[in-house]
Design an enzyme around this catalytic site. Sequence first.
Site, short mmCIF file in Angstrom:
data_model
loop_
_atom_site.label_atom_id
_atom_site.label_comp_id
_atom_site.label_asym_id
_atom_site.label_seq_id
_atom_site.Cartn_x
_atom_site.Cartn_y
_atom_site.Cartn_z
N GLU A 373 48.77 32.31 33.71
CA GLU A 373 49.46 32.06 35.16
C GLU A 373 49.70 30.77 35.02
O GLU A 373 49.17 29.66 34.57
CB GLU A 373 48.09 32.10 36.30
CG GLU A 373 47.72 33.67 36.47
CD GLU A 373 46.64 33.61 37.49
OE1 GLU A 373 46.94 32.92 38.56
OE2 GLU A 373 45.76 34.38 37.50
C1 BG6 Z 1 45.16 32.37 40.93
C2 BG6 Z 1 44.84 33.68 41.11
O1 BG6 Z 1 44.32 31.73 41.59
O2 BG6 Z 1 46.31 31.76 41.45
C3 BG6 Z 1 46.05 34.67 41.68
O3 BG6 Z 1 44.37 34.14 39.86
C4 BG6 Z 1 46.66 33.89 42.62
O4 BG6 Z 1 45.39 35.77 41.96
C5 BG6 Z 1 47.49 32.52 42.00
O5 BG6 Z 1 47.72 34.70 43.36
C6 BG6 Z 1 48.31 31.93 43.18
O6 BG6 Z 1 47.62 31.62 44.17
P1 BG6 Z 1 48.15 31.91 45.70
O7 BG6 Z 1 47.33 31.55 46.64
O8 BG6 Z 1 49.31 31.12 45.77
O9 BG6 Z 1 48.34 33.27 45.64
#
Ligand code: BG6
Length: 476
Positions: A373
């Site tokens: 991510e």
């Molecule tokens: C991470 C998660 O914490 O960040 C995701 O694994 C999440 O599920 C992503 O969507 C981004 O965070 P947010 O709060 O902007 O959706």
Amino acid sequence: MSRFPKNFLWGGATAANQCEGAYNVDGRGLANVDVVPVGEERLAIITGQRKMVDFEEGYFYPAKDSIDMYHHYKEDIALFAEMGFKTYRLSIAWTRIFPKGDEVEPNEKGLEFYEKLFKECHKYGIEPLVTITHFDCPMHLIEEYGGWRNRKMLVFYERLCRTLFARYKGLVRYWLTVNEINMILHAPFMGAGLYFEEGENQEQVKYQAAHHELVASAIATKIAHEIDPENKVGCMLAAGQYYPNTSHPRDYWAALQEDRENYFFIDVQARGTYPNYAKKKWERLGIDVKMTDEDLDLLRAYTVDFISFSYYSSRVASGDPEVQEKTEGNIFASLKNPYLESSEWGWQIDPLGLRITLNVIWDRYQKPMFIVENGLGAIDKPDETGHVADDYRIDYLRKHIAAMKDAILEDGVELLGYTTWGCIDLVSAGTGEMKKRYGFIYVDRDNEGRGSLKRFKKKSFDWYKQVIASNGEDLD
Ligand code: BG6
């Protein structure tokens, strides 16, 4: 000239509850993530301080329908393929497979859905990367057993894993056991189906639940390898190195402590034993984590094959109680770093921090890594044709990919791949908003759930396509 590894896995990532919708279709049961509404109470609910176990009158629950990928997955995967994805990270909704969580027989309709989805990926040569639980726990397991505080979760999770590994043998090779496992300390309802009773020792409950998740992860690794020696299993950390606020030693000490709170999980999953600093901390806090010798044997014997993590920002810690200016971050806030710019949601932008984080994790564990991510949550403004000129997102990703490239080519870290977060717009985990968009693909849906759900390619779509086609050489 040195280049990105030939088989580098470029792609994008999503999570079931943030994109699938169809919350009650084909036998799916109710999950914790379904009953988390948008609005002021969201934080209290995801942190387990306010109990919400079902839909309540007067709230909007965005995960119910989300972007309805359940019914759009063919169209969405075709778009991923058009960008040239080598991998697609997605998560399984536990309640599609075991609607209540404690059944003995799985729900065939749920199994079929993911089988079709994986086959669709393979049609385009896309390798699925599957998170077994991404902020996802059947509500029945929470109400009946107390979520991950209960040891019985080991049995239910193992059954889920056995079912998935057996059914998808040959279709899936890369597995992540628990998304952002350290989130259990910061968002325990989301991370482990925990809510707290009045007067309860919350730290005790969280670390006991963490122990169960860690052992469950080791069991998953064991059986994944038994069922198919080709399987590769990874842990998953919400990463982001802590910097000391100043060169004062007490600030460095504070940063070290904060880092340890997160690395604690990976220390166990990658090295196979509880670190001494954690045992000492528990002793100091009077935390008594119940564990068996067999648990410890499992942790030791079944460490992960690779380490995956999310990275959005670095963080800052201070040992000086007077220093308090905080900024928003991925669920847990950090001190504000005056050298960095921030996103519209206050998340600070630090590409070099990604290189630093990669190096620290590599030095600490010497296991292959996977960035699963990374991305920028921003407000997009489509023109009348639906097109979004998201140069700000391109700029963010370009700098982070360049930093990752430096870590691989200049520092020699071992990295398997890179999946950007929310490759298609989806519901935010932290806020439940739709307007916090990360995607290369714009989805016509707003914060209140209105919109046609039509998909549009953003400017970043073509840019990422070119990045992948050039294997990371052409970032302009
Ligand atoms: C991470 C998660 O914490 O960040 C995701 O694994 C999440 O599920 C992503 O969507 C981004 O965070 P947010 O709060 O902007 O959706």
